[in-house]
Design an enzyme around this catalytic site. Sequence first.
Site, PDB file in Angstrom:
ATOM      1  CB  ALA A  11      -0.914  -0.012   1.230  1.00 56.77           C
ATOM      2  NE  ARG A  17      -1.595   3.088 -13.116  1.00 55.95           N
ATOM      3  CZ  ARG A  17      -1.407   1.760 -13.090  1.00 55.95           C
ATOM      4  NH1 ARG A  17      -1.786   1.030 -14.127  1.00 55.95           N
ATOM      5  NH2 ARG A  17      -0.844   1.175 -12.048  1.00 55.95           N
ATOM      6  CG  ASN A 231      -4.518   0.314 -11.862  1.00 55.02           C
ATOM      7  OD1 ASN A 231      -3.969   0.157 -10.777  1.00 55.02           O
ATOM      8  ND2 ASN A 231      -4.571  -0.626 -12.773  1.00 55.02           N
ATOM      9  NE  ARG A 337     -24.162  22.783  12.160  1.00 51.62           N
ATOM     10  CZ  ARG A 337     -24.174  23.948  12.804  1.00 51.62           C
ATOM     11  NH1 ARG A 337     -25.199  24.754  12.698  1.00 51.62           N
ATOM     12  NH2 ARG A 337     -23.173  24.284  13.558  1.00 51.62           N
ATOM     13  CE1 TYR A 370     -28.585  26.021  15.045  1.00 51.20           C
ATOM     14  CE2 TYR A 370     -28.394  28.062  16.303  1.00 51.20           C
ATOM     15  CZ  TYR A 370     -27.875  26.840  15.910  1.00 51.20           C
ATOM     16  OH  TYR A 370     -26.660  26.424  16.378  1.00 51.20           O
ATOM     17  CG  ASN A 390     -25.992  28.698  19.393  1.00 49.33           C
ATOM     18  OD1 ASN A 390     -26.240  29.557  18.549  1.00 49.33           O
ATOM     19  ND2 ASN A 390     -25.362  27.587  19.105  1.00 49.33           N
ATOM     20  CB  ALA A 427     -45.961  35.219  19.344  1.00 50.95           C
TER      21      ALA A 427
END
Length: 470
Positions: A11, A17, A231, A337, A370, A390, A427
Site C-alpha cells: 500500500a 493514475r 488504478n 446537524r 434554529y 447560542n 410570540a
Amino acid sequence: MQTPVTIVILAAGLGTRMKSKQAKVLHRAGGRSLIGHVVRAALPLAPPEQIYAVVGHQAERVREELASTGIGFIEQTEALGTGHAVMAGRERLASLDGLLVVLYGDCPLLSAGTLERLIESQAASPHAATVITTLLDEPFGYGRVVTDADGRIAAIVEEKAASPEQRAIREINSGIYCFRAELLWRHLDEIGTANPAGEYYLTDIVEIFRRHGYSCGAMLLEDAREVLGINTRVDLAQVDRIFRERKTLELMLAGVTIERPETVTVDLDVRIGTDTVVEPFARLLGQTSIGEDCRIGACSIIADSTLGDGVEVGPFTIIGTSAVEAGARIGPYARLRRDNHIGAGAEIGNYVELKKTRFGPGSKAMHLAYLGDSVIGADVNIGAGTITCNYDGIKKNPTLIGDGAFVGSNSTLVAPVEIGTGSYVAAGSVITHPVPPGSLGVARERQVVKEDWVRQRREKARLENQDRVV
Ligand code: UD1
Ligand code: CA
C-alpha cells in the site's frame, strides 16, 4: 499443526493514475477505504500481528486509517515497484516460516473465502507459489499469465513489457499470491529493474522460480469481479457500484424495501431493520443504524446516526451524528446537524435546524427554527421561527427549556437562558432573562392602536398638495 501464515499488503504506491493528492489506497468505495477492505478480507486468516501493510506514500494517514485493526506496518521509503515493496519487509519477515500471502491494497473486492482457498491450495501443492488469476475480455493494464506447453505458468509479463502476442492473452495476474516464505526470501533479491518502467516487478519472481526448478500454480477465479484492481477513478466508480449493488441486494433479501435501488447509496456498515422503506435517492452513510418500520424519504442523507423503530424521515432531510428515538418524525427539509438526541415521538418539521440539542419525547418544532446547544424537555412546543442565540461572538451558550413549555412563534432566546417547566413565551419576544416555571415571559413593545390615523393622514396630505397648487 497448521502452517503459519503471514500476510503482507502492499500500500505504498503513489497511485499516479488516480491523479490525486490523496494516496490511492485511502480512496473510498462502498464507504470504506480501499486498504480497509483488503485488511478486512485478511483478518479472518491470520492474527493481526501477522498482517503487515507496506506503507510509503502518505504513510502516516494510512497508519491512522488502519490503527484500530492492530496490524503491523513496514516502511517502503521509495516506491520502486511491487518487488521492492516486498523487499522492504525482509528485516521483519524473513525469519518467519510457513506461507507468505501478498495482497495489493488496491484490490478491495477480494473475499476472505477466496483467500482461504488460495492458502489451502498452496499448502497442499508442491509449488513455490500459487497466483490467483482470472480471464478478462479487456485485460489492458494487467500483467498477463504466460503458460508453457504443459500448461504451467512460465512467466507474468507486464503490459508495458509485453509483446503484441502476449497482450492478446486474456488470463491476467490478480496480484494476489501465496508463497512458500523461505523460497521467496531466498530468491527475492534476484528481481532486477531491466524493464521499460525501471521498477522491481514482484511478478518477475515467477520466472526466477522456474529458472531454479520450482513451479508456480494458478488458481483461476470464475468471477473476475473479485480481483478488479483500482488504478483510475473509472475503476473506482465501477468497484463502488459493485459494493453498493451487493449491499442493497443483501438488505432487500433481509426484508428492507428499497424503491429504485439503483439510485440509493448505502455504505457497507449501515444496518437497517425489516419493513423499513427507503425511498429513491436516499444516501445512508458511515456507521448508521436504522430500526424496523421506518421510512427514509427521497433524497435524504443520514450519516453516522442511529434511528429507532418506526421513525419517519421526510424527503430532503439531512441527519449527521445524531440519535433519533422510536416513532419520531423528522422533516421534510429538516437538518439535524450533529450531536442531537431526539426523544421518542418528537416531531421536527421543515426548515428546522438542530445542533447539539437534546429534544425531549413528544416535543414539537414544526417550522423554521434554529435550536443549538439546547436541552429541551418533554412535550414542549417550539413555535415557528424560534431562534436560540447560542453564540455571543466569543463562546457557545446553552438554552434550557423545561417540560411542557410553550414557546410562541418568532421568539428569540438569547443564551444562556432558561425557560421553566410549563411556562409560556409570548410570540415575538426577545428573551434575555429566565422565565420561571408556570409563568409567561413577554419581551416586546406593547401594541399601540391609533384610531382614524389613516383618514387623518390622507387629509393632511391633501391639504399640503392644495398649498402647492396655489
Ligand atoms: C500489478 C501487477 C500486475 C497485476 C495487477 C493487478 C506488478 C509488477 N504488476 O500491476 O501484474 O495484473 O497489479 O491489479 O506487480 N505498491 C507499493 N510499492 C511500490 C509499488 C506499488 O506498495 O513501489 C503497491 C501499490 O500501492 C498498490 C499495489 O502495490 O496497492 C499495486 O501497484 P500498482 O502500481 O497498482 O500495480 P499494477 O500496475 O496495477
Ligand atoms: Ca493496480
